[in-house]
Design an enzyme around this catalytic site. Structure first.
Site, PDB file in Angstrom:
ATOM      1  N   CYS A 170     -20.513 -32.388 -79.258  1.00  0.00           N
ATOM      2  CA  CYS A 170     -20.168 -33.718 -78.745  1.00  0.00           C
ATOM      3  C   CYS A 170     -21.389 -34.378 -78.110  1.00  0.00           C
ATOM      4  CB  CYS A 170     -18.993 -33.596 -77.776  1.00  0.00           C
ATOM      5  SG  CYS A 170     -18.103 -35.139 -77.568  1.00  0.00           S
ATOM      6  N   HIS A 225     -14.666 -30.132 -80.948  1.00  0.00           N
ATOM      7  CA  HIS A 225     -14.835 -29.176 -79.847  1.00  0.00           C
ATOM      8  C   HIS A 225     -14.254 -27.809 -80.203  1.00  0.00           C
ATOM      9  CE1 HIS A 225     -16.280 -31.804 -76.600  1.00  0.00           C
ATOM     10  NE2 HIS A 225     -15.579 -32.755 -77.181  1.00  0.00           N
ATOM     11  N   GLU A 271     -14.736 -25.109 -78.678  1.00  0.00           N
ATOM     12  CA  GLU A 271     -14.398 -24.366 -77.450  1.00  0.00           C
ATOM     13  C   GLU A 271     -13.014 -24.732 -76.919  1.00  0.00           C
ATOM     14  OE1 GLU A 271     -16.159 -27.046 -77.571  1.00  0.00           O
ATOM     15  OE2 GLU A 271     -16.125 -28.181 -75.687  1.00  0.00           O
TER      16      GLU A 271
END
Lengths: 737, 241, 83
Positions: free
Chosen positions: B87, B204, B206
């Site tokens: 990002c 993302h 994660e």
């Protein structure tokens, strides 16, 4: 102009002015008068609401901090606690929606980390006029992007809230922001300026002329003139706040930090007087030491500035350099501007010369309480609707589609997809469900969060509406599997000087108190926003209930979406013949009237026990609260979100539209595997809750047959694809179309 | 395998990346503050996390690239250490010139936070060796400036060198305009550098690496990194030569 | 002291979504805008020995930080502040 006249111009009454003169033993100077006028405004002093707020139940064994601090705190075990607070930013948002909403979010976040907590979630409760008005569209778009840009930059997920549209809010939108934080018990700090000789420091952004008299502004009705008061609106800097947050949390680990307070409404004046008043001390500060953004600011301007992203910190003497070191790491300044004194005075100097000297306690807590009498509004005496004159529409399928398209019922994805709701990787149930669920890392636990209020209910019957707001917020948590823990409330009303508004206010508080007591959910923090009216309309009384609940085992949470074709769909609770105040009457017939649905708190409580137990025993596939749009909409939503269908039959002598679209309370639609049905019936029997099988989860289509004992027959038949298309796109079309 | 998570002023996914490497994969992780320098030998993996470094006030990622920690990142990249920019981290890598192209505001000018489907462009990388080429995975996005831009020659080269790691697609893997959330050229969601040791991506991973969050598609990205670092897979140039 | 005004715009050919949105709004209001491009105006106050040095400094600022050469062009004007 004489001092007394000037006081009046600043909004102080004769009685208040005389009390100031009496307290000081002399006439106040300009700076002192300015400070009093802001601190004694309704926004800061709660002078119109204080006595009534005492009616809320605020105590329970798990309450670590009740009302009166920056935020409330409740214990969740494992040495952890949840910090929560909701606050309005209605007036600033009506004038400058983007900055108004953004700074509202900034302010509520500071309230949470001022307690030493890490903010972990935001919610926003929003109300606007109808979206066909271009100005409403502008306000709505501005507010949503203001919230998005601030919250997203902070990295705090915006996980829930509500968005309602009704002409009652056309001139005066409501923007209520709630923040929730998490903290270890030993890290809790309070806003107290203790210890004579300790240093008072200012950290964060430099001070400019923003928002001077913002608090007084929030205590006035909106008028044409409000537009020209634009300079009152502050500009937010989320990047600065992010640095401030990290620096403050690093600082607050230190034992030598005595107290911390956010500079919100009334800026330095309020932060200094409140921290001193809470500790029973005084503060002496020199405004010349305050870092400025603009040249030539007077002591008056420095003391009243509402520049954002600033905090007041009190530390033990000798630790000033330690504070500076931490803030320099984050490229922020920290300046000692004064110290704690023992004489109870807030003494303001400019280059050593006294420019104001008033008792801190008088400023922070001395505003005379205004006792008002309410008067039952005349509109409440209008007879209940004659439902026999309302004909049941022939095509109920079409009715359901029109309800699903109503912006009050349709998906709010257009709003919440602009908010980062997955950052921090705790969001287990994202926005769009009854309540959001967050896991608590390092434990098995989770918390559920929601806000709720139906302004129309509160308008038609303030007492029942207040009760209902609490009951429904609690139900929103319960369907996720969370036990309700605490309330933070944001009471949005018109002018308290209007006896009918005051009546609404008092009755809503009584309703909230009654429900909070019965359901054993303490009120731990809150905010009052009056004067939400224009020359042409007063908003609906809107006491927004923010609520937090606890899941002991977050893996056992439940959501509203149907999961498996073949599952049995069961209604927990009883259908009722209540149709008043429904979205159905409003959307289909243009009627905003009748009696709002009544909550039987005893029944509500049993329903919660039943649902919580069923979720805990893992026998449910889904659970969804029945609210706006009634039973048919609730089932439709479980279908749409699960991308599955429903087929069922209901036999009842309640008229078909009331049965399908009435908003009778204390009902939950659940689905479960057939083999679990006996276990659910057993729990329902045990808890005294009626459980009725409605039908089954099927693929793709949606069919409900309604029969009565006289052979009457009505049906709804739709494809889930069609319902989903309308429900998910309708708001976006309204806003962007 | 040691991971550094760089903390810029305004980073806000630093804790999430740290959490996944440390708690989910059980590997050592450290925060490196932007004012600190480090040696390329100190870490095997360096993550530039999401957020709004310096508020993104000039351009997303534009200011962060001048921080002292970035000097060390350049050196580590040169030495072949793995660099993962997610990002805002991707935006920084573009501004820093470690990856080609630039980032613009989403074409509808709105912030987008929702799940997207991604078609795996290449599994031949230290970051995606546990995915299948052409496989469709789901990951959340959360950005206002993810509209990737590069000139036609650059795109051509990225394709030729098999450096496009993810494309925005529909559930079935069709790369359509409708499945493109932000207007990125060719639906590009993530790219590698020439040496294949630097990855920038907007989604993302994660945020979808644990069962409780309802999606573990992102975990395989971190597991791929571990597979590669521990020498169990060979990728890219070494295989081709 | 010198005052610099720096304009940063998208290069020709790069899609400008903000410009497109504003064009839509203008046309909606009846202004028939042919094309709208949105850029940034950055004002910098700086010290330099003379105008040429000031201009050179501003050019470096643009190249190093203020504009992204992949997307953006820049132009500027520098004037000496009258005392």
């Amino acid at each position: 102009m004489g001092k007394a006249e000037e006081a009046k111009k600043l909004g102080l009454t004769d009685e208040e002015y005389n009390l100031i003169v009496q307290t000081l033993g002399r006439e106040p100077n300009d700076v002192e008068l300015g400070m009093y006028s802001v601190m004694w405004s309704e926004h800061c002093s709660y002078k119109n609401s204080k006595p009534l707020l005492k009616r809320f139940p605020t105590k329970a064994p798990h309450v670590l901090q009740g009302p009166g601090e920056n935020a409330g705190i409740v214990d969740i075990g494992d040495n952890l606690a949840v910090v929560l607070k909701i606050e309005s930013h209605n007036h600033p948002s009506a004038v400058e929606p983007y900055q108004g909403a953004a700074t509202g979010v900034g302010g509520i976040i500071r309230d949470i980390f001022a307690m030493g907590a890490r903010p972990i979630a935001l919610l926003d409760s929003l109300r606007f006029g109808e979206l066909d008005d271009p100005r409403v569209k502008y306000l709505f778009g501005g507010v949503v992007s203001g919230i998005a840009d601030y919250g997203n930059c902070m990295g705090i997920p915006t996980v829930g809230g509500e968005t309602y549209f009704n002409d009652a809010y056309k001139d005066n939108p409501l923007v209520n922001a709630m923040c929730v934080g998490i903290i270890r018990h030993e890290d809790i700090v309070r806003g107290k300026a203790q210890g004579v000789g300790n240093s008072v420091m200012l950290v964060g952004a430099a001070t400019g002329r923003d928002g001077i008299h913002g608090a007084s502004f929030a205590s006035e009705e909106l008028s044409e003139e409000s537009e020209s008061k634009r300079p009152s609106v502050q500009v937010g800097d989320p990047f600065m706040e992010k640095l401030l947050l990290e620096a403050c949390l690093e600082l607050l680990k230190e034992k030598w930090v005595v107290g911390i307070q956010d500079l919100g409404a009334a800026g330095l004046t309020s932060a200094c007087s409140e921290t001193a008043a809470r500790a029973g001390t005084g503060i002496e500060l020199d405004v010349a030491l305050v870092p400025r953004r603009e040249k030539g600011m007077t002591p008056y301007e420095v003391m009243l500035s509402e520049s954002q992203e600033r905090m007041l910190i009190v530390v033990e003497k000798g630790h000033e350099e330690d504070v500076k070191r931490i803030f320099e790491k984050w490229d922020l300044y920290a300046i000692k501007i004064g110290e704690v004194t023992g004489d109870g005075m807030l003494r303001v100097l400019e280059n050593g010369k006294i420019v104001a000297e008033v008792p801190a306690k008088s400023l922070a807590e001395g505003a005379p309480v205004i006792k008002r009498e309410g008067k039952r509004p005349a509109y409440m005496d209008i007879q209940d609707l004659d439902y026999s004159k309302i004909e049941i529409p022939e095509n109920l399928s079409e009715v359901l589609l029109r309800l699903l398209a109503s912006p009050n019922i349709a998906s709010k994805a257009w709003v919440y997809q602009q908010y980062d709701h997955t950052v921090r990787t705790d969001t287990v149930v994202p926005p769009g469900s009854d309540a959001a669920v967050l896991r608590i890392k390092g434990t098995k636990k989770g918390i559920a969060l929601t806000t709720d209020c139906n302004g129309l209910y509160c308008y038609l019957d303030p007492y029942e509406g207040g009760k209902q707001a609490v009951a429904e917020a609690a139900r929103n948590l319960v369907v996720t599997g969370a036990k309700p823990l605490a309330i933070t409330d944001c009471l949005n009303f018109g002018s308290p000087e209007n006896p009918e508004v005051y009546y609404q206010f008092e009755k809503c508080i009584d309703g909230i108190s009654e429900a909070a007591k019965a359901l054993e959910i303490p009120v731990v923090s809150g905010n009052v926003s009056f004067y939400n009216e224009s020359s042409s309309r007063v908003i609906f009384p809107t006491p927004v209930i923010g609520m937090v609940g606890l899941l002991e085992d977050v893996t056992k949470h439940c959501t509203m979406a149907f999961k498996n074709p073949g599952d049995i769909v069961v209604l927990l609770g009883e259908n009722s013949d209540e149709m008043g105040a429904s979205e159905y009457l409003r959307v289909i017939f243009g009627i905003q009237g009748g009696k709002p649905p009544r909550v039987d708190l005893e029944r509500e409580k049993r329903l919660h026990l039943c649902c919580l137990k069923a979720i805990k025993e893992e026998i449910l596939s889904s659970a969804h609260d029945v609210s706006e749009g009634g039973l048919a909409v609730a089932i439709a939503e479980s279908c749409i979100t699960g991308n599955l269908g429903f087929e069922g039959e209901i036999t009842s002598d309640i008229r078909a539209d009331a049965l399908l679209f009435g908003e009778g309370q204390s009902r939950i639609v659940v689905s479960l595997k057939e083999e679990n049905l006996p276990a659910l019936i057993e729990i329902a029997d045990e808890t005294g809750v009626k459980a009725t099988v409605l039908g089954r989860v099927v693929p793709e289509y949606f069919r409900i047959n309604v029969k009565d004992s006289k052979g009457g027959f009505k049906k709804i038949e739709l494809s889930v694809g069609e319902m989903a298309e309308i429900w998910s796109k309708s708001l976006e079309r309204k806003v962007e179309g | 395998m040691r991971c550094a998570v760089i903390v810029f002023p305004g980073s806000n996914c630093d804790v999430d990346c740290f959490h996944v490497w440390k708690e989910v994969l059980g590997q050592p992780a450290e925060y490196v503050f932007h004012k600190e320098k480090f040696s390329p030998e100190d870490f095997d993996l360096i993550i530039l996390p999401g957020g709004f470094s310096y508020g993104d006030y000039l351009r997303a990622g534009a200011i962060a690239r001048f921080s002292p920690a970035m000097d060390s990142v350049y050196k580590a990249a040169e030495k072949g250490k793995l660099i993962l920019g997610i990002c805002n981290g991707f935006q920084i890598l573009l501004e820093a010139g470690l990856l080609p192209g630039a980032m613009m505001k989403n074409r509808d000018l709105k912030f987008h936070c929702h799940d997207v489907y991604l078609k795996v462009g290449t599994a031949d990388s230290p970051f995606t060796n546990m995915y299948l080429p052409g496989e469709v995975v789901k990951m959340p996005i959360a950005h206002g400036e993810g509209n990737y831009y590069a000139d036609a020659d650059t795109i051509e080269r990225l394709k030729r060198e098999d450096r496009i790691i993810f494309y925005y697609s529909d559930e079935k893997g069709n790369i359509t305009d409708e499945a493109n959330p932000n207007g990125s050229v060719e639906n590009i969601a993530g790219i590698l550098n020439e040496e294949r040791n630097v990855l920038g991506m907007m989604p993302h991973p994660e945020r979808c690496a644990e069962e409780i969050l309802g999606n573990t598609d992102g975990k395989r990205l971190f597991m791929s990194i571990l597979e590669y670092l521990e020498g169990r897979v060979k990728i890219g140039k070494s295989r081709r030569s | 002291m010198f005052n610099a005004k720096i304009w940063v715009r998208f290069k020709n050919g790069v899609l400008d979504p903000q410009g497109a949105a504003i064009k839509g709004a203008l046309n909606h209001l009846g202004f028939e805008a042919e094309d709208v491009r949105v850029g940034k105006l950055i004002e910098v106050k700086l010290k330099a020995d003379n105008l040429d040095e000031a201009k050179a400094k501003v050019r470096m600022m643009c190249e190093k930080l203020l504009a992204n050469p992949v997307l953006e062009d820049f132009s500027f004007e520098v004037v000496e502040e009258s005392i």
